[in-house]
Structure formats: structure tokens, C-alpha cells
Write an enzyme that holds these catalytic residues in place. Structure first.
Site, PDB file in Angstrom:
ATOM      1  N   TYR A  53       0.818  -1.205   0.000  1.00  0.00           N
ATOM      2  CA  TYR A  53       0.000   0.000   0.000  1.00  0.00           C
ATOM      3  C   TYR A  53       0.858   1.264   0.000  1.00  0.00           C
ATOM      4  CZ  TYR A  53      -3.027   3.777   1.488  1.00  0.00           C
ATOM      5  OH  TYR A  53      -3.685   4.971   1.546  1.00  0.00           O
ATOM      6  N   HIS A  83      -3.647  16.651  -2.947  1.00  0.00           N
ATOM      7  CA  HIS A  83      -4.111  16.787  -1.573  1.00  0.00           C
ATOM      8  C   HIS A  83      -3.955  18.204  -1.013  1.00  0.00           C
ATOM      9  CE1 HIS A  83      -4.469  12.504  -1.779  1.00  0.00           C
ATOM     10  NE2 HIS A  83      -4.672  12.344  -0.486  1.00  0.00           N
ATOM     11  N   ASN A 195       0.687  11.367   5.760  1.00  0.00           N
ATOM     12  CA  ASN A 195       0.033  10.488   6.738  1.00  0.00           C
ATOM     13  C   ASN A 195       0.669  10.772   8.087  1.00  0.00           C
ATOM     14  OD1 ASN A 195      -0.956   7.183   5.518  1.00  0.00           O
ATOM     15  ND2 ASN A 195      -1.883   9.177   5.253  1.00  0.00           N
ATOM     16  N   TYR A 280     -18.343  31.234  45.835  1.00  0.00           N
ATOM     17  CA  TYR A 280     -17.521  30.127  45.341  1.00  0.00           C
ATOM     18  C   TYR A 280     -16.379  30.597  44.444  1.00  0.00           C
ATOM     19  CZ  TYR A 280     -21.129  26.789  46.870  1.00  0.00           C
ATOM     20  OH  TYR A 280     -22.006  26.040  47.596  1.00  0.00           O
ATOM     21  N   ARG A 283     -13.787  31.295  47.060  1.00  0.00           N
ATOM     22  CA  ARG A 283     -13.519  30.216  48.007  1.00  0.00           C
ATOM     23  C   ARG A 283     -13.083  28.923  47.314  1.00  0.00           C
ATOM     24  NH1 ARG A 283     -18.146  27.459  51.147  1.00  0.00           N
ATOM     25  NH2 ARG A 283     -19.347  29.158  50.256  1.00  0.00           N
ATOM     26  N   PHE A 328      -2.187   6.855  12.087  1.00  0.00           N
ATOM     27  CA  PHE A 328      -2.547   8.205  11.637  1.00  0.00           C
ATOM     28  C   PHE A 328      -3.862   8.689  12.235  1.00  0.00           C
ATOM     29  CE2 PHE A 328      -3.719   5.092   8.262  1.00  0.00           C
ATOM     30  CZ  PHE A 328      -5.083   5.050   8.529  1.00  0.00           C
ATOM     31  N   GLU A 414     -12.550   5.762   4.922  1.00  0.00           N
ATOM     32  CA  GLU A 414     -12.206   6.386   6.205  1.00  0.00           C
ATOM     33  C   GLU A 414     -13.527   6.665   6.923  1.00  0.00           C
ATOM     34  OE1 GLU A 414      -9.965   9.618   4.638  1.00  0.00           O
ATOM     35  OE2 GLU A 414      -8.576   8.246   3.652  1.00  0.00           O
TER      36      GLU A 414
END
Length: 511
Positions: A53, A83, A195, A280, A283, A328, A414
Site C-alpha cells: 500500500y 491533496h 500520513n 464560590y 472560596r 494516523f 475512512e
């Protein structure tokens, strides 16, 4: 001075120095053998016939398509250019520097199969200040931070754009302007570069570093507000907190005691004070800010591990296998970012209530309304408090967990993603909002203790007040407030109040 980094052994302190100071880095030469070994293994695979791959196949849903041996280099180039789909404003240069550093560390683990010349180019870019222009949006935090890391890698190929000492230049020109040359990718190298979780992790680390600076400052401004309101120090007694046992709570209480030690304000009125308990927001500071400290420490442990991780795919294992996995997937980073976001929102929420207390004469025990000596004619700090309410509310909206918002992508290949990248990126505006909130609290706390004259606050808080007054004058009558608001945020962001208070008394990330 160059910082030498050993992959797998880098600390948060190393990374924080790189972020705040821009320290240049280089890999320890001990990493070279592993890099060379994995690169040789990938070259061997690329020359063979077995499908692997990303080496001689397509990507994602296209993984079943074999690529001719002659096209392996073209495959990697096409991967990067296709990309480069990021959009939005560029990430800050300090974040990009950290991204490059984290990618260098990941490749330095010797499991990515890239040549040493590629690692040398990243080192050269860091040494000479070539910082790719990376759009902020486009990653879903799984299969790697694909789009932003592609924009980073494009510069290495001579495409895209980069900042070089304040100039925005085309990628090839940016490299050549400092004596570097673009390179052509070989088998698997493009995939190794995009990746990975480095953008998500860098953004989360920056959010962490800024959140810790804000938390330390909130302890300082909280002490100043408590003294301005003549709040009791009894809730900070050590035994109260050791009886519960949470480390962060114990440390925050100790810091508050140290900050307020020696104040003459509370003591001057304690005999005639009919109050039994403080609200609060005064405190319960150790309980709230201490819990936030514990959460930030947990997130820090996760991010330190991730910063040292090999997160691309496939990985070259120690026995020579080249195996596809899922490192990844940025789920650890996404959850850490969500934790940081919750802490940031809570630190701001309790600080904003202290601000609201100080401007309210019904709660501030004798201070004039909105901290102006002449209320009515002057509005004083009325709208400064309103602004902090707006900022607090915005942070609460942004604190919604990002990690639960998975959506399938890439034709369902994905099918579960982490959303770590935008979950981490929101930490930058969230921490900026918190800096502004704490800047207003600092301004109000200084005004409040001055209105208690002739009684004085503690020596440490006097030093803090002096640091505030170096940038923001006392408010005697109404004036244009925008500059004061901006200065307050800058004082907090720069860590000036931490330094003035004495950083050694404030808790850090080391448990």
C-alpha cells in the site's frame, strides 16, 4: 543555539521552548541509521512485484489499483499536489515551526522509509526559517492531517508558498533564497509526509502551552481579586486540601497562600467583617483551577507521547515487514484537545465571576460600583465586565467536544475520523479569549487593591500590581478603554504576571 532532538525522547519542555522561543532544531545523529535502514527496505519493496500500500498502489479507496514501477515517483508527486486542498487563513508561523519539528521527529523514528536527504531538507528549512504557508482548515484528523501536511510538503517540492523572514514567496523561490533546493519524492515518501498527526498535535500542544500560561496567571489574578474583595484566606488552608487529596487542588491552594501572604488588607477589616463565607468564585479556586490543572496534566502526557510517535502508514517494522496500520488516526489528540478546551472554558468561567463580583457593590464589600471613584458620572469598568461575559460565553460554545463529531469520508474507506485538527485549532482563539478575560481581571484587581489604601496587599501581589501598572494606568475617570483591554491581554499572553509573582510558587505540568 540549535536544540538536538532524539526521536522518542523529546520532552514537553523541549517542545515548549521551540514554540515560545523559535529555537532551531536538528535530529541527533543516532537516528540516522534507522532512517537509512527503513529507506533501503522501501527501495527494495518498490523494486519488487508484491503490492504494498502506498508504495506501488493507489491510495485510500484506490488501494487496489497497481502502479507501474516507472510511475512510482509520479504517484508520490501527484499525491501531494492533489491533496493541497486546504482553505482558510494560514496557520501562525510558530505553529508551522512546531509542525515541521514534529514531522522531523516522526520520520526520525526510522519506521517511515524516507531518505535521509528528505530529513535533511526539513532540518534545513527549520534552520533557515522557511515556513510553509499552511491553510488552517481541511483535516478531519484521520488518515493523517492530509490537506495541511500536503501544503507543507508542496514547498519541499518547489510548489506552494512559504514565509521566509517576513516575506511570502513561492515554494521554490523560498527554498533557493536560503540556499536550499526542491527535491523529487521517491517511493512512499509523499505518503510518509502527509500520513501523520503532526498538524493536530502541534495545534493541541500550542493550546496546552497557552492554557498552562493562562492557568498560572489565573491563580495570580485570582489572588489579587480575592484580596481586593477582602476575601478570606481560610479556605486555602493546607489541611482542607490534603483531606481531599487531589494534587492540582493542593498545589493551587499553596500558591494562593504564598501569593497573599503578608497582605494587610483582609487583616485590617477581619474583626468587623460579618461575612461567614465568600462566594464560590473566591472560596473554590483551588477546587476549580486545581481540577483544570490535573486535566491539563493528563492531556500533556498524551501529547508528549504523540509528539514522539511514528504516525504515518504503512510503517517499516523492525523485522523488515512493511505493514499498514492506523497510527494516523488522531483520536488520542482529539480527546486531549477536548480536555484542554474544557479546562480553558472553566478557568475563564470562574475568573469571569470574580470580575463580576468586583464591580458589584453588593458583593465587593465596600468597593465603589464598577471600581470608579465617582460612580454615576463615570461608568468605570462596567463594560469591561460585559466584554468578559461575552468572551466567557463564546468559549463555552467552542468547548463542545469535537471528538464525538465523526463523519465518514473518502468513499467510506475512512469511515470514522477524529476531528482532532479543528478540535485543537479552536484552542488558539479560546486561549486568546481567556488571555483577555484574565487581563481584565488583572486590571480590576489592581484597581481594587488600590481603592483599599492606605492598607496594602502582599509583597508578591504588589509586584504583580506594578507589572500591571507598567502598562495600564489607574482609572480615575472614564477614558477610552480599548487600549487598556488590549494591553491586559498582552500582559497575560506574555507571562509578565507569572514572572512578577514568582514563577517558582506556581504549579507546573510535572506532577
Amino acid at each position: 543555539m540549535t536544540r538536538i532532538l532524539t526521536p522518542g525522547q523529546v520532552t514537553l519542555a523541549d517542545l515548549e521552548a521551540i514554540y515560545w522561543d523559535g529555537t532551531p532544531v536538528r535530529l541527533d545523529p543516532s537516528a540516522h541509521a534507522g532512517i537509512d535502514r527503513s529507506a533501503a527496505r522501501i527501495a527494495e519493496v518498490a523494486a519488487g512485484d508484491a503490492p504494498v500500500y502506498g508504495v506501488n498502489t493507489g491510495f485510500g479507496k484506490l488501494a487496489s489499483i497497481r502502479i507501474d514501477r516507472a510511475d512510482v515517483a509520479t504517484l508520490q508527486r501527484n499525491l501531494i499536489l492533489s491533496h493541497c486542498c486546504g482553505v482558510g487563513d494560514p496557520l501562525p508561523e510558530a505553529v508551522v515551526r512546531l509542525i515541521l519539528t514534529l514531522k522531523l521527529l516522526s520520520l526520525g523514528r526510522g519506521a517511515s522509509g524516507v531518505r535521509r536527504s528528505l530529513v535533511d531538507l526539513i532540518e534545513g528549512m527549520l534552520q533557515k526559517g522557511v515556513l510553509p504557508v499552511i491553510p488552517e482548515k481541511g483535516s478531519v484528523g484521520a488518515s493523517g492531517d492530509l490537506a495541511p501536511l500536503a501544503h507543507m510538503t508542496a514547498v519541499m517540492l518547489g510548489h506552494g508558498e512559504a514565509m521566509v523572514h517576513g516575506r511570502r514567496l513561492p515554494g521554490a523561490e523560498a527554498l533557493r533564497s536560503v540556499g536550499l533546493e526542491p527535491m523529487a519524492l521517491q517511493a512512499k515518501e509523499g505518503l510518509a509526509l502527509i500520513n501523520g498527526t503532526q498538524v493536530s498535535t502541534a495545534l493541541a500542544l500550542v493550546g496546552l502551552f497557552r492554557a498552562v500560561r493562562a492557568l498560572k496567571t489565573a491563580i495570580v489574578t485570582g489572588a489579587l481579586s480575592t484580596d481586593a474583595a477582602m476575601g478570606s484566606t481560610a479556605p486555602f488552608l493546607a489541611e482542607i486540601h490534603t483531606l481531599r487529596g487531589h494534587a492540582g487542588q493542593i498545589e493551587v491552594a499553596a500558591a494562593l497562600r504564598a501569593l497573599m501572604d503578608g497582605s494587610g488588607i483582609r487583616a485590617s477589616h477581619s474583626e468587623n467583617d460579618e461575612r461567614v463565607q465568600d462566594p464560590y468564585c473566591l472560596r473554590c479556586q483551588p477546587q476549580v483551577d486545581g481540577a483544570c490543572l490535573d486535566v491539563l496534566r493528563q492531556a500533556a502526557r498524551t501529547l508528549e507521547i504523540e509528539a514522539n510517535a511514528a504516525t504515518d502508514n504503512p510503517l517499516v517494522l523492525s523485522d523488515g515487514q512493511v505493514v499498514s496500520g492506523g497510527n494516523f488516526h488522531a483520536e488520542p489528540v482529539a480527546l486531549a484537545a477536548d480536555m484542554i478546551a474544557l479546562a480553558v472554558a472553566e478557568i475563564g468561567a470562574i475568573a469571569q465571576r470574580r470580575i463580576a463580583l468586583l464591580v458589584d457593590p453588593a458583593l465587593s464589600y465596600g468597593l465603589p460600583g464598577f471600581l470608579t471613584p465617582k460612580p454615576g458620572l463615570n461608568s468605570g469598568l462596567m463594560i469591561a465586565e460585559v466584554t468578559t461575559a461575552a468572551l466567557m460565553s463564546e468559549n463555552k460554545q467552542m468547548a463542545h467536544p469535537a471528538s464525538i463529531d465523526s463523519t465518514p469520508t473518502s468513499a467510506n474507506q475512512e469511515d470514522h475520523v477524529s476531528m482532532a485538527c479543528h478540535g485543537a485549532r479552536r484552542l488558539l482563539p479560546m486561549t486568546q479569549n481567556l488571555f483577555w478575560i484574565l487581563g481584565v481581571e488583572a486590571m480590576m484587581g489592581a484597581q481594587g487593591v488600590e481603592l483599599r489604601a492606605p492598607h496594602e496587599t502582599s509583597p508578591r501581589l504588589l509586584a504583580v500590581k506594578a507589572a500591571i501598572r507598567a502598562r495600564i494606568a489607574p482609572l480615575a475617570e472614564d477614558r477610552f478603554m480599548g487600549d487598556d483591554m488590549a494591553a491586559g491581554g498582552d500582559i497575560v499572553a506574555g507571562g509578565a504576571l507569572i514572572a512578577a509573582a514568582g514563577a517558582e510558587i506556581l504549579p507546573g505540568l510535572v506532577a
